[in-house]
Design an enzyme around this catalytic site. Structure first.
Site, PDB file in Angstrom:
ATOM      1  N   HIS A 306       0.857  -1.197   0.000  1.00 13.60           N
ATOM      2  CA  HIS A 306       0.000   0.000   0.000  1.00 13.60           C
ATOM      3  C   HIS A 306       0.886   1.237   0.000  1.00 13.60           C
ATOM      4  O   HIS A 306       1.934   1.263   0.646  1.00 13.60           O
ATOM      5  CB  HIS A 306      -0.897   0.019   1.249  1.00 13.60           C
ATOM      6  CG  HIS A 306      -2.081   0.919   1.093  1.00 13.60           C
ATOM      7  ND1 HIS A 306      -2.004   2.277   1.288  1.00 13.60           N
ATOM      8  CD2 HIS A 306      -3.354   0.665   0.725  1.00 13.60           C
ATOM      9  CE1 HIS A 306      -3.193   2.809   1.064  1.00 13.60           C
ATOM     10  NE2 HIS A 306      -4.023   1.859   0.713  1.00 13.60           N
ATOM     11  N   ASP A 363      -8.004  -5.185  -0.240  1.00 22.19           N
ATOM     12  CA  ASP A 363      -8.479  -6.059  -1.326  1.00 22.19           C
ATOM     13  C   ASP A 363      -8.164  -7.530  -1.107  1.00 22.19           C
ATOM     14  O   ASP A 363      -8.610  -8.375  -1.887  1.00 22.19           O
ATOM     15  CB  ASP A 363      -7.856  -5.601  -2.652  1.00 22.19           C
ATOM     16  CG  ASP A 363      -8.387  -4.240  -3.056  1.00 22.19           C
ATOM     17  OD1 ASP A 363      -7.585  -3.318  -3.290  1.00 22.19           O
ATOM     18  OD2 ASP A 363      -9.619  -4.100  -3.087  1.00 22.19           O
TER      19      ASP A 363
HETATM   20  C1  SDX Z   1      -6.136   0.032  -3.013  1.00 20.58           C
HETATM   21  O1  SDX Z   1      -4.354   4.549  -2.058  1.00 20.58           O
HETATM   22  C2  SDX Z   1      -5.324   3.929  -1.467  1.00 20.58           C
HETATM   23  O2  SDX Z   1      -5.771   4.309  -0.416  1.00 20.58           O
HETATM   24  C3  SDX Z   1      -5.850   2.712  -2.208  1.00 20.58           C
HETATM   25  C4  SDX Z   1      -6.889   1.888  -1.485  1.00 20.58           C
HETATM   26  C5  SDX Z   1      -8.169   2.667  -1.272  1.00 20.58           C
HETATM   27  O3  SDX Z   1      -8.893   2.325  -0.308  1.00 20.58           O
HETATM   28  O4  SDX Z   1      -8.487   3.544  -2.101  1.00 20.58           O
HETATM   29  O5  SDX Z   1      -6.380   1.466  -0.232  1.00 20.58           O
HETATM   30  C6  SDX Z   1      -7.283   0.651  -2.298  1.00 20.58           C
HETATM   31  O6  SDX Z   1      -5.906   0.368  -4.134  1.00 20.58           O
HETATM   32  C7  SDX Z   1      -5.257  -0.953  -2.275  1.00 20.58           C
HETATM   33  C8  SDX Z   1      -4.074  -1.452  -3.157  1.00 20.58           C
HETATM   34  C9  SDX Z   1      -4.573  -2.562  -4.077  1.00 20.58           C
HETATM   35  N1  SDX Z   1      -3.488  -2.941  -5.031  1.00 20.58           N
HETATM   36  C10 SDX Z   1      -2.844  -4.113  -4.930  1.00 20.58           C
HETATM   37  O7  SDX Z   1      -3.024  -4.954  -4.049  1.00 20.58           O
HETATM   38  C11 SDX Z   1      -1.854  -4.359  -6.073  1.00 20.58           C
HETATM   39  C12 SDX Z   1      -0.552  -4.940  -5.500  1.00 20.58           C
HETATM   40  N2  SDX Z   1       0.110  -3.896  -4.751  1.00 20.58           N
HETATM   41  C13 SDX Z   1       1.045  -3.079  -5.411  1.00 20.58           C
HETATM   42  O8  SDX Z   1       1.207  -3.096  -6.758  1.00 20.58           O
HETATM   43  C14 SDX Z   1       1.593  -1.904  -4.630  1.00 20.58           C
HETATM   44  O9  SDX Z   1       1.836  -2.308  -3.358  1.00 20.58           O
HETATM   45  C15 SDX Z   1       0.751  -0.635  -4.650  1.00 20.58           C
HETATM   46  C16 SDX Z   1       0.438  -0.213  -6.065  1.00 20.58           C
HETATM   47  C17 SDX Z   1      -0.491  -0.828  -3.887  1.00 20.58           C
HETATM   48  C18 SDX Z   1       1.566   0.467  -3.960  1.00 20.58           C
HETATM   49  O10 SDX Z   1       2.725   0.607  -4.674  1.00 20.58           O
HETATM   50  P1  SDX Z   1       3.771   1.828  -4.420  1.00 20.58           P
HETATM   51  O11 SDX Z   1       3.416   2.586  -3.209  1.00 20.58           O
HETATM   52  O12 SDX Z   1       3.923   2.575  -5.702  1.00 20.58           O
HETATM   53  O13 SDX Z   1       5.072   1.049  -4.060  1.00 20.58           O
HETATM   54  P2  SDX Z   1       6.116   0.506  -5.119  1.00 20.58           P
HETATM   55  O14 SDX Z   1       5.410  -0.070  -6.312  1.00 20.58           O
HETATM   56  O15 SDX Z   1       7.136   1.571  -5.324  1.00 20.58           O
HETATM   57  O16 SDX Z   1       6.743  -0.731  -4.298  1.00 20.58           O
HETATM   58  C19 SDX Z   1       7.800  -0.520  -3.363  1.00 20.58           C
HETATM   59  C20 SDX Z   1       8.570  -1.842  -3.374  1.00 20.58           C
HETATM   60  C21 SDX Z   1       9.022  -2.242  -4.783  1.00 20.58           C
HETATM   61  O17 SDX Z   1      10.179  -3.062  -4.622  1.00 20.58           O
HETATM   62  P3  SDX Z   1      11.678  -2.323  -4.753  1.00 20.58           P
HETATM   63  O18 SDX Z   1      11.671  -1.576  -6.078  1.00 20.58           O
HETATM   64  O19 SDX Z   1      11.781  -1.409  -3.557  1.00 20.58           O
HETATM   65  O20 SDX Z   1      12.644  -3.480  -4.730  1.00 20.58           O
HETATM   66  O21 SDX Z   1       7.715  -2.908  -2.916  1.00 20.58           O
HETATM   67  C22 SDX Z   1       7.531  -3.851  -3.981  1.00 20.58           C
HETATM   68  C23 SDX Z   1       7.909  -3.140  -5.265  1.00 20.58           C
HETATM   69  O22 SDX Z   1       8.346  -4.073  -6.243  1.00 20.58           O
HETATM   70  N3  SDX Z   1       6.108  -4.244  -3.967  1.00 20.58           N
HETATM   71  C24 SDX Z   1       5.654  -5.490  -4.166  1.00 20.58           C
HETATM   72  C25 SDX Z   1       4.264  -5.412  -4.012  1.00 20.58           C
HETATM   73  N4  SDX Z   1       3.912  -4.146  -3.738  1.00 20.58           N
HETATM   74  C26 SDX Z   1       5.058  -3.425  -3.708  1.00 20.58           C
HETATM   75  N5  SDX Z   1       6.317  -6.642  -4.459  1.00 20.58           N
HETATM   76  C27 SDX Z   1       5.521  -7.739  -4.609  1.00 20.58           C
HETATM   77  N6  SDX Z   1       4.160  -7.749  -4.467  1.00 20.58           N
HETATM   78  C28 SDX Z   1       3.511  -6.605  -4.179  1.00 20.58           C
HETATM   79  N7  SDX Z   1       2.186  -6.607  -4.037  1.00 20.58           N
END
Ligand code: SDX
Length: 429
Positions: A306, A363
């Protein structure tokens, strides 16, 4: 608090500091470009406050979520979705009379215009229900032009809110019925908000759907937990579109489209598809965890991580409990829930996820409840949209009532070509 000092090209600029009710701090850069010619750079706006808001407070480090100051745990336990919608939009808990009036406004607004019902015939049954929902919501502008004035009155805004909150159920139910080739059923005046939705989803002309209190309570909780989440992607879309003075129906339609994305509200659909894939592969969660850690691909564990929560999403905690309770009450043993619990246990101990503070989010478990109720996966983001609607409306209203709000128009750092001349086609290689 004294100003922040920024030294640029040997010159010191003083920037005011803003402090929120809960102590969050911001540097006010409103005058930065005019005074220094510099802009700030923050792709994804992870460090940028887009507005001041009194609607929702989140502490991502502590896993705190409050609507208008009330902890989400209390609202999930004691409130209803209609009451929480009124509370978010109007900033106060309704009296008995106000709540009765509010519910009545939904009963009066539930039916679709006959010409809107005809619009469903234009879609293939395979159309994703989010495509239908976004189009129908925007089309409400055409059916209620009297509400979409350039400067809507408070009554106009309440009218649009009632039309949206009530009709979003009918539109969603009809997009489901269309996808399964079933006839549309009219909303009933004698049913409350969620039972009416379940009726329009699952009753047949010959047999009324049997309303289970546990199912109603589970959906009530899910809708309340999804009702707002401050400046998330889809709410920011609603605010940005609304800042151009686009009407509420058009702005919410943009919110539906933003929510559809798998990184945002579309994740609940992706989570169940991921769990089903793990199940089909024999339940080997370790293989999928390793795949999510391998950055050569762009595979992610859906339902984890998140932008704001760097702790357990407080909503996920409640939804996990409700999923266990509902499946037990309904006598359902869903192997996907066992897989989800095992996945969570391993992830929360895995160094890759622990160091990146990746926890289950809203989710991760919600789809298992929708699935138990008999709702197909492509409808999961639609239920997220129904839940999030009061938040979108509250933020649009707050933005339009804010005398300091301006047209949203970010700047950029240009990285394209320097000036060059047009080349006639005969001279091109
Ligand atoms: C919602 O914003 C809100 O409030 C949203 C929400 C709402 O109520 O409106 O809460 C609802 O959208 C919840 C999120 C649902 N999405 C997912 O579950 C999709 C999977 N999650 C991700 O793709 C990710 O965690 C995000 C998009 C939710 C957040 O991503 P960020 O903040 O842009 O973080 P990032 O992509 O920069 O990740 C930081 C690190 C990275 O690794 P490094 O580059 O540091 O090595 O964490 C890793 C990412 O690769 N990472 C994951 C991961 N999420 C982040 N690695 C594996 N699996 C994951 N799910």
């Amino acid at each position: 608090m004294e100003n922040a000092k920024l030294i640029l090209d040997g010159k010191t600029f003083e920037l005011p500091i803003l402090i929120g009710t809960e102590g969050e701090k911001a540097i006010d850069i409103l005058k930065l470009r005019a005074e220094s010619s510099y802009i700030t750079f923050d792709p994804g706006f992870g460090n940028t406050g887009a507005c001041k808001s009194a609607i929702t407070f989140i502490d991502g480090e502590k896993g705190i979520l409050r609507y208008r100051g009330i902890p989400i745990e209390q609202l999930a336990e004691k409130s209803t979705f209609v009451e929480t919608s009124y509370f978010l939009i109007n900033g106060k808990l309704p009296t008995k009379t106000e709540l009765k009036q509010y519910s009545l406004s939904f009963t009066r607004s539930a039916k679709l215009h006959k010409d809107m019902k005809k619009m469903f015939a234009g879609y293939p049954s395979s159309a994703h229900p989010m495509a239908v929902l976004s189009a129908m919501v925007c089309s409400l502008s055409g059916f209620h032009p009297e509400l979409t004035k350039l400067n809507p009155s408070a009554d106009d805004i309440q009218g649009m809110a009632a039309q949206l909150l009530s009709k979003v159920r009918t539109i969603s139910a009809y997009s489901y019925r269309k996808s399964v080739g079933k006839p549309f059923l009219e909303p009933r005046d004698d049913l409350a908000y969620i039972p009416n939705f379940l009726h329009m989803l699952f009753s047949t002309p010959r047999k009324e759907y049997k309303i289970h209190e546990d199912v109603v309570k589970a959906l009530q909780t899910l809708f309340i937990l999804h009702a707002d989440h401050e400046q998330n992607c889809s709410t920011s879309a609603v605010r940005l579109v609304g800042s151009s003075k686009a009407n509420l129906f058009a702005s919410v339609s943009a919110g539906v489209c933003a929510l559809w994305g798998p990184l945002h509200g579309g994740a609940n659909e992706e989570v169940v598809e991921m769990l089903e894939e793990i199940y089909r592969s024999g339940g080997k969660v370790e293989k999928f965890i390793e795949k999510a850690k391998d950055h050569t691909g762009n595979y992610r564990l859906m339902g984890f991580g998140h932008r704001v929560y760097k702790n357990y999403d407080p909503r996920a905690k409640i939804i996990k409990e409700r999923a266990h309770a509902l499946l037990k009450k309904m006598g359902i043993h869903d192997p996907l829930l066992d897989i989800a619990v095992r996945l969570e246990e391993i992830v929360l101990k895995d160094e890759y996820f622990v160091t990146r503070k990746l926890y289950p989010n809203v989710d991760f478990y919600s789809g298992l409840i929708y699935k138990a109720i008999g709702i197909p996966t492509n409808m999961f983001p639609v239920l997220f949209a129904i839940g999030r609607l009061p938040g979108w409306i509250a933020h649009w209203k707050e933005m339009r009532e804010d005398k300091d709000s301006r047209l949203g128009r970010p700047r950029q750092i240009y990285t394209g070509d320097k000036i060059r001349d047009y080349v006639p086609i005969e001279q091109r290689k």
